[in-house]
Design an enzyme around this catalytic site. Sequence first.
Site, mmCIF file in Angstrom:
data_model
loop_
_atom_site.group_PDB
_atom_site.id
_atom_site.type_symbol
_atom_site.label_atom_id
_atom_site.label_comp_id
_atom_site.label_asym_id
_atom_site.label_seq_id
_atom_site.Cartn_x
_atom_site.Cartn_y
_atom_site.Cartn_z
ATOM 1 N N LEU A 115 12.971 11.959 -2.788
ATOM 2 C CA LEU A 115 14.419 11.828 -3.018
ATOM 3 C C LEU A 115 14.890 13.138 -3.645
ATOM 4 O O LEU A 115 14.240 13.648 -4.556
ATOM 5 C CB LEU A 115 14.658 10.646 -3.958
ATOM 6 C CG LEU A 115 15.982 10.466 -4.707
ATOM 7 C CD1 LEU A 115 16.149 9.008 -5.105
ATOM 8 C CD2 LEU A 115 16.093 11.355 -5.929
ATOM 9 N N ASP A 130 19.004 15.317 -3.657
ATOM 10 C CA ASP A 130 20.394 15.266 -4.126
ATOM 11 C C ASP A 130 21.075 13.898 -3.976
ATOM 12 O O ASP A 130 20.963 13.269 -2.925
ATOM 13 C CB ASP A 130 21.267 16.239 -3.318
ATOM 14 C CG ASP A 130 20.686 17.620 -3.216
ATOM 15 O OD1 ASP A 130 19.648 17.888 -3.819
ATOM 16 O OD2 ASP A 130 21.290 18.435 -2.489
ATOM 17 N N GLU A 180 24.538 26.231 -4.304
ATOM 18 C CA GLU A 180 24.392 24.934 -3.662
ATOM 19 C C GLU A 180 25.212 23.898 -4.436
ATOM 20 O O GLU A 180 25.485 24.063 -5.624
ATOM 21 C CB GLU A 180 22.918 24.489 -3.676
ATOM 22 C CG GLU A 180 22.010 25.393 -2.878
ATOM 23 C CD GLU A 180 20.579 24.848 -2.768
ATOM 24 O OE1 GLU A 180 19.986 24.974 -1.699
ATOM 25 O OE2 GLU A 180 20.059 24.315 -3.755
HETATM 26 C C1 FRU Z 1 19.876 21.074 -2.878
HETATM 27 C C2 FRU Z 1 19.695 21.157 -1.369
HETATM 28 C C3 FRU Z 1 21.039 21.259 -0.690
HETATM 29 C C4 FRU Z 1 20.738 20.735 0.677
HETATM 30 C C5 FRU Z 1 19.769 19.629 0.380
HETATM 31 C C6 FRU Z 1 18.724 19.391 1.426
HETATM 32 O O1 FRU Z 1 18.813 20.463 -3.506
HETATM 33 O O2 FRU Z 1 18.881 22.241 -1.039
HETATM 34 O O3 FRU Z 1 21.583 22.554 -0.713
HETATM 35 O O4 FRU Z 1 21.879 20.276 1.323
HETATM 36 O O5 FRU Z 1 19.135 19.973 -0.835
HETATM 37 O O6 FRU Z 1 17.953 18.268 1.121
#
Ligand code: FRU
Length: 465
Positions: free
Chosen positions: A45, A47, A224
């Site tokens: 798990l 984001d 991000e």
């Molecule tokens: C942040 C990230 C985001 C991306 C996602 C992929 O943790 O790298 O930038 O959308 O996780 O799981």
Amino acid sequence: QTWTRNERYRSYDSYSVDYLEALKKSVSRSPWRARFHIEAETGLLNDPNGFSYYNGKWHLFYQWFPFGAVHGLKSWVHLTSEDLVHFEKDDVLLLPDTTFDNAGAYSGSALPIDGKLFLMYTGNHRTKDWMRIPYQLGAFLNEKNELNKLEKPIIAPDFSEVTEHFRDPQIFRHDGCIYAIIGGQDLHENGIIKLYKNENKDLRSWQKVDNLKFTSDKMGYMIECPNLVFIDEKPVLIFCPQGLDKTISAYDNIYPNMYIAAEHFDADSAELVNPSRLRNLDDGFDCYATQAFNAPDGRALAISWLGLPDTTYATDSYGYQGALSLVKELSLKNGKLYQYPVETLKNLRQDEQNLNLSKVDLKENTYELEIDFEAQESTELALMSGALLIKFDKESQKVTVSRGSEKRQVEVNIHQVNIFVDESIFEIFINKGEKVLSGRVFPDKDLKTISASRPTQVKLWNLGK
Ligand code: FRU
């Protein structure tokens, strides 16, 4: 075990039922499964996504790779809640099942629009040569809990302005209009956030406003998970700059989750007017990709990934990794962000004890501890039989949290402390959220003692579900 790219990105249905059953068994042997935090059933798990209120319920999704404790082909898992404390998982998955998201349904957010919940997310597209093209995609969840994707990308990357890093749209309303901010990297390897406007109410067509202006410093090489929320009408920007120079803002984790608060958001010029300096959102060990939104009841709510990119955890060997934080309510005091678990979390409290603590053996590592420092001298707590040490020094106004040889420290005038422990998860809130230190620690199974360096007056609740 190392995972090849092929193993991480092969189709979900190429994994056998037996494989998944064996993985579930392995996860069930873990001594650290959380009781009141969200974890994946199996796999990784990361984001939180799509945190929203729609159709009379709270909705929350998370990034998921089902087949092991590594980052692979991601989808969104869907949860709903009545109280922001108990979450139920349903069968809805936002799957990487179109060409535009063939290498992952990456992070994004949600907004109720015209009776449906609109999900805006990044399709991690990979060409045959494994070149990445990040598309911003849309999907609707309706009242019958049916999910339908829009057929085409709603924003394609403009490679004259961004590299392959262009993702994690947050969609929000402001002054009667719908906007989105998207994190990324420009052609000079600067972390940037782009602002888009949805002018004509057609969710398929977005107008680029500009790069969001909120600092004159270099925001690392990439940003991000940006979020813009409004608290007492003031804009607060929460985001994750990777590669941020520590002279710009100090941090101890591999990548920080940071925020700035500003006076005003000027949408036309894409500017956060009079921004504060950058601050750590969480001063602990494991906090990233926090997602925040303005709920219709007026609260600004947030939830974090209690984990970090490019990091391994002790649960990996059981076939899973990552947890979400408690849901936190955000507020501003003197321009500083406060974060504190939602009021309904108190419903989990059981068996209140008032102790003059020197040592107590617990049955479970699932509790809340409260200390009122108006009446209490400096002290040091050893939780989980010493796997986690928390030192409160009122004279020097320092709180130091040690996990083995690693330390995190904050400076704060200590009034009150609330500590939430859930097997391998801890969230420490000082002064109702003026400072927050969250993290993971993996004590041996029988390490369940709490002790204090001097008699310490505490309130202790077992937290159950
Ligand atoms: C942040 C990230 C985001 C991306 C996602 C992929 O943790 O790298 O930038 O959308 O996780 O799981």
